[in-house]
Motif scaffolding. Sequence first.
Motif, PDB file in Angstrom:
ATOM      1  N   LEU A 145       1.017  -1.539   0.122  1.00 39.26           N
ATOM      2  CA  LEU A 145       0.188  -0.216  -0.121  1.00 39.26           C
ATOM      3  C   LEU A 145       0.813   1.065  -0.122  1.00 39.26           C
ATOM      4  O   LEU A 145       1.782   1.928   0.603  1.00 39.26           O
ATOM      5  CB  LEU A 145      -0.887   0.214   1.147  1.00 39.26           C
ATOM      6  N   PRO A 146       0.599   2.147  -0.941  1.00 37.53           N
ATOM      7  CA  PRO A 146       1.307   3.183  -1.095  1.00 37.53           C
ATOM      8  C   PRO A 146       0.945   4.173   0.549  1.00 37.53           C
ATOM      9  O   PRO A 146      -0.043   3.866   1.383  1.00 37.53           O
ATOM     10  CB  PRO A 146       0.672   4.672  -1.908  1.00 37.53           C
ATOM     11  N   PRO A 147       2.013   4.976   1.234  1.00 36.99           N
ATOM     12  CA  PRO A 147       1.337   5.792   2.084  1.00 36.99           C
ATOM     13  C   PRO A 147       0.559   6.298   2.478  1.00 36.99           C
ATOM     14  O   PRO A 147       0.259   7.173   1.722  1.00 36.99           O
ATOM     15  CB  PRO A 147       3.402   6.255   2.447  1.00 36.99           C
ATOM     16  N   SER A 148       0.059   6.868   3.444  1.00 32.70           N
ATOM     17  CA  SER A 148      -0.950   7.674   3.862  1.00 32.70           C
ATOM     18  C   SER A 148      -0.700   8.993   3.716  1.00 32.70           C
ATOM     19  O   SER A 148       0.251   9.463   4.038  1.00 32.70           O
ATOM     20  CB  SER A 148      -1.595   6.806   4.949  1.00 32.70           C
ATOM     21  N   ALA A 149      -1.508   9.628   3.860  1.00 31.56           N
ATOM     22  CA  ALA A 149      -1.027  11.458   4.171  1.00 31.56           C
ATOM     23  C   ALA A 149      -0.768  12.099   5.166  1.00 31.56           C
ATOM     24  O   ALA A 149      -0.145  12.461   5.857  1.00 31.56           O
ATOM     25  CB  ALA A 149      -2.530  12.501   3.621  1.00 31.56           C
ATOM     26  N   GLU A 150      -1.236  11.013   5.841  1.00 28.75           N
ATOM     27  CA  GLU A 150      -0.557  11.167   7.112  1.00 28.75           C
ATOM     28  C   GLU A 150       0.502  11.082   7.308  1.00 28.75           C
ATOM     29  O   GLU A 150       1.832  11.615   8.317  1.00 28.75           O
ATOM     30  CB  GLU A 150      -1.840  10.971   8.830  1.00 28.75           C
ATOM     31  N   GLN A 151       1.589   9.710   7.128  1.00 24.00           N
ATOM     32  CA  GLN A 151       1.933   8.937   7.014  1.00 24.00           C
ATOM     33  C   GLN A 151       3.636  10.231   6.102  1.00 24.00           C
ATOM     34  O   GLN A 151       4.594  10.122   6.573  1.00 24.00           O
ATOM     35  CB  GLN A 151       2.477   7.580   6.562  1.00 24.00           C
ATOM     36  N   LEU A 152       2.601  10.429   4.929  1.00 23.63           N
ATOM     37  CA  LEU A 152       3.806  11.932   4.495  1.00 23.63           C
ATOM     38  C   LEU A 152       3.431  12.868   5.019  1.00 23.63           C
ATOM     39  O   LEU A 152       4.597  13.093   5.487  1.00 23.63           O
ATOM     40  CB  LEU A 152       3.068  11.939   3.131  1.00 23.63           C
ATOM     41  N   VAL A 153       2.585  13.429   5.824  1.00 24.97           N
ATOM     42  CA  VAL A 153       2.882  14.636   6.816  1.00 24.97           C
ATOM     43  C   VAL A 153       3.837  14.360   7.579  1.00 24.97           C
ATOM     44  O   VAL A 153       4.952  14.796   7.571  1.00 24.97           O
ATOM     45  CB  VAL A 153       1.358  15.224   6.741  1.00 24.97           C
ATOM     46  N   ALA A 154       3.799  13.003   8.025  1.00 24.15           N
ATOM     47  CA  ALA A 154       5.043  12.583   9.513  1.00 24.15           C
ATOM     48  C   ALA A 154       5.790  12.963   8.932  1.00 24.15           C
ATOM     49  O   ALA A 154       7.425  13.344   9.482  1.00 24.15           O
ATOM     50  CB  ALA A 154       4.617  11.597   9.718  1.00 24.15           C
ATOM     51  N   HIS A 155       6.873  12.226   7.569  1.00 19.92           N
ATOM     52  CA  HIS A 155       7.493  11.961   6.641  1.00 19.92           C
ATOM     53  C   HIS A 155       8.287  13.868   6.387  1.00 19.92           C
ATOM     54  O   HIS A 155       9.625  13.878   6.501  1.00 19.92           O
ATOM     55  CB  HIS A 155       7.731  11.344   5.810  1.00 19.92           C
ATOM     56  N   ALA A 156       7.491  14.375   5.931  1.00 22.79           N
ATOM     57  CA  ALA A 156       7.704  15.544   5.287  1.00 22.79           C
ATOM     58  C   ALA A 156       8.392  16.843   7.167  1.00 22.79           C
ATOM     59  O   ALA A 156       9.580  17.400   6.544  1.00 22.79           O
ATOM     60  CB  ALA A 156       6.996  16.216   5.099  1.00 22.79           C
ATOM     61  N   ASN A 157       7.892  16.616   7.750  1.00 24.54           N
ATOM     62  CA  ASN A 157       8.118  16.901   9.886  1.00 24.54           C
ATOM     63  C   ASN A 157       9.442  15.909  10.150  1.00 24.54           C
ATOM     64  O   ASN A 157      10.149  16.847  10.291  1.00 24.54           O
ATOM     65  CB  ASN A 157       7.120  16.502  10.094  1.00 24.54           C
ATOM     66  N   ALA A 158       8.868  15.321   9.620  1.00 24.14           N
ATOM     67  CA  ALA A 158      11.015  14.824   9.740  1.00 24.14           C
ATOM     68  C   ALA A 158      11.978  15.115   9.412  1.00 24.14           C
ATOM     69  O   ALA A 158      13.222  15.189   9.621  1.00 24.14           O
ATOM     70  CB  ALA A 158      10.766  13.329  10.121  1.00 24.14           C
TER      71      ALA A 158
END
Length: 166
Positions: free
Chosen positions: A40-53
């Motif tokens: 599964l592709p990453p969720s929007a929440e996972q992408l936001v968390a990755h962007a913050n990190a």
Amino acid sequence: MSDVATPKALSVEADGTHVAVDIDPAFAALQTAWAETLALPPSAEQLVAHANARQWALATGGFTAIIAGQPVLFATDEASLAALDRKAMRLAQPNPPASVSWQVGPTQFATIAADDFDQAARLVEDFFQATFDALPAIFEAIASGEIKTLADVEAASWPASSGSVS
């Protein structure tokens, strides 16, 4: 005889014992490809968390200022930014020193002309803020579906962690 190990799987026998059985390497490769396809592709929440990190890692990962043709690495952790700001404030006061001896490594120091240090301090602080300024556009791209993968987050428009003092 091949040096490649044959993949194994565990089989549970009727008596509860576990037996390792060989898996055909071609089947193992197919199974791996299938699993990757179904991932599964990453969720929007996972992408936001990755962007913050990513933003925080970039912001606190340092900034290289090219001063008189030489790269000078400035740490951008909280304590280093505070020291940089205090030194820049001191340089703005009456009778400032002509140069600054700035620690750039565990045992290394760079002697930097006061004007160059002041410009470098502005570059460093502008870079630090620019990492935060990049986030809203990245969040919008995630929300719109333009950014779909972690690699897309990495490839987004992040500020450069280096710059030249004029």
